[in-house]
Design a protein around this motif. Structure first.
Motif, PDB file in Angstrom:
ATOM      1  N   TRP A 165       0.824  -1.214   0.000  1.00 21.16           N
ATOM      2  CA  TRP A 165       0.000   0.000   0.000  1.00 21.16           C
ATOM      3  C   TRP A 165       0.848   1.249   0.000  1.00 21.16           C
ATOM      4  O   TRP A 165       0.625   2.167  -0.767  1.00 21.16           O
ATOM      5  CB  TRP A 165      -0.885   0.031   1.240  1.00 21.16           C
ATOM      6  N   LEU A 166       1.802   1.307   0.907  1.00 18.15           N
ATOM      7  CA  LEU A 166       2.528   2.560   1.109  1.00 18.15           C
ATOM      8  C   LEU A 166       3.402   2.930  -0.066  1.00 18.15           C
ATOM      9  O   LEU A 166       3.528   4.093  -0.402  1.00 18.15           O
ATOM     10  CB  LEU A 166       3.369   2.482   2.382  1.00 18.15           C
ATOM     11  N   VAL A 167       3.998   1.959  -0.742  1.00 16.51           N
ATOM     12  CA  VAL A 167       4.826   2.315  -1.889  1.00 16.51           C
ATOM     13  C   VAL A 167       3.971   2.699  -3.076  1.00 16.51           C
ATOM     14  O   VAL A 167       4.472   3.175  -4.093  1.00 16.51           O
ATOM     15  CB  VAL A 167       5.781   1.154  -2.289  1.00 16.51           C
ATOM     16  N   SER A 168       2.660   2.529  -2.980  1.00 12.23           N
ATOM     17  CA  SER A 168       1.760   2.958  -4.044  1.00 12.23           C
ATOM     18  C   SER A 168       1.208   4.343  -3.792  1.00 12.23           C
ATOM     19  O   SER A 168       0.313   4.790  -4.498  1.00 12.23           O
ATOM     20  CB  SER A 168       0.598   1.960  -4.184  1.00 12.23           C
ATOM     21  N   GLY A 199      -4.781   6.353   7.113  1.00  8.67           N
ATOM     22  CA  GLY A 199      -5.433   5.904   5.890  1.00  8.67           C
ATOM     23  C   GLY A 199      -6.029   4.513   5.989  1.00  8.67           C
ATOM     24  O   GLY A 199      -5.696   3.733   6.881  1.00  8.67           O
ATOM     25  N   LEU A 200      -6.920   4.219   5.039  1.00  8.14           N
ATOM     26  CA  LEU A 200      -7.578   2.927   4.936  1.00  8.14           C
ATOM     27  C   LEU A 200      -7.511   2.431   3.502  1.00  8.14           C
ATOM     28  O   LEU A 200      -7.654   3.223   2.558  1.00  8.14           O
ATOM     29  CB  LEU A 200      -9.045   3.016   5.368  1.00  8.14           C
ATOM     30  N   ASN A 201      -7.326   1.137   3.334  1.00  9.23           N
ATOM     31  CA  ASN A 201      -7.358   0.498   2.032  1.00  9.23           C
ATOM     32  C   ASN A 201      -8.696  -0.212   1.883  1.00  9.23           C
ATOM     33  O   ASN A 201      -8.976  -1.174   2.593  1.00  9.23           O
ATOM     34  CB  ASN A 201      -6.201  -0.498   1.896  1.00  9.23           C
ATOM     35  N   ARG A 202      -9.547   0.266   0.973  1.00 11.85           N
ATOM     36  CA  ARG A 202     -10.888  -0.281   0.814  1.00 11.85           C
ATOM     37  C   ARG A 202     -10.897  -1.465  -0.155  1.00 11.85           C
ATOM     38  O   ARG A 202     -10.027  -1.600  -1.024  1.00 11.85           O
ATOM     39  CB  ARG A 202     -11.831   0.809   0.309  1.00 11.85           C
TER      40      ARG A 202
END
Length: 222
Positions: A10-13, A156-159
């Motif tokens: 997630w974070l590298v995106s 943050g949240l990843n949906r």
């Protein structure tokens, strides 16, 4: 371990403000470009920014961070970021150093030096997996002997839909400005195709500025 690997993806995106302490995977490249406008849409107040990261090794990330306004007043710098090998559960840390240049109407060009540090962690929530980061940088401008300190806190949240929901609390203190600025910025990154995302954001001045700004950005990863 599984959660840490998920958070790394997630974070590298994410864009520059969301980079956090996670190193970019070796051989992978990420870039983003964005434009920020005041709510009245005055094109003379637009601000353009660009960011890039490349995973040189499993532990070394090289990149560029910069921006300019309508009048070509701006600054940018190349940087190197490395993780700090500390074992503290889900907590991750990194440091960075950079060098670049600044240009404005009064100073044609001056060199800038940048030091920074990051903290980050992943977590599970009822709304899905999430992350938190804290990123701080200090920029020293050599000719004017001025400094810019910045601190960004991100949650943050990843949906499941592939969207990234995140909010930032931002602090900046420029010795060339009259007073420090606090602002809050809720954002959503929408999946487009492949690893591409469209970032939509609004920022609201809390102290030192009462501006409302709108931002549109494109993220690409290879």
């Amino acid at each position: 371990m599984r959660l840490g690997l998920i958070c790394l993806v997630w974070l590298v995106s994410c864009a520059s403000a969301l980079a956090g302490p996670w190193p970019r995977e070796k051989g992978s490249f990420f870039t983003s470009a964005s434009v920020e406008s005041p709510e009245d849409g005055d094109t003379r107040e637009l601000y353009y920014s660009a960011y890039a990261e490349y995973g040189m090794t499993d532990w070394l990330t090289l990149g560029f961070d910069g921006g300019t306004d309508y009048y070509t007043n701006g600054e940018g710098y190349a940087f190197a970021r490395v993780p700090i090998p500390v074992e503290l559960g889900p907590h991750k840390f990194a440091v960075l150093g950079g060098v670049g240049a600044r240009m404005d109407e009064s100073t044609l060009m001056e060199r800038i030096y940048v030091l920074g540090a990051s903290w980050g962690m992943g977590f599970e929530s009822p709304l899905g997996p999430g992350w938190a980061t804290l990123d701080g940088t200090l920029r020293h401008r050599r000719t004017s002997d001025s400094r810019l300190a910045k601190l960004d806190a991100t949650l943050g949240l990843n949906r499941e839909s592939g969207q990234l929901w995140f909010a930032q609390l931002r602090y900046s203190n420029d010795t060339l400005a009259e007073e420090p600025i606090w602002e809050v910025a809720p954002s959503i990154a929408w999946p487009l195709w492949g690893a591409a995302k469209l970032e939509t954001s609004a920022s609201f001045g809390l102290q030192g500025s009462d501006q409302i700004k709108l931002k549109l950005g494109l993220w690409l990863e290879f």
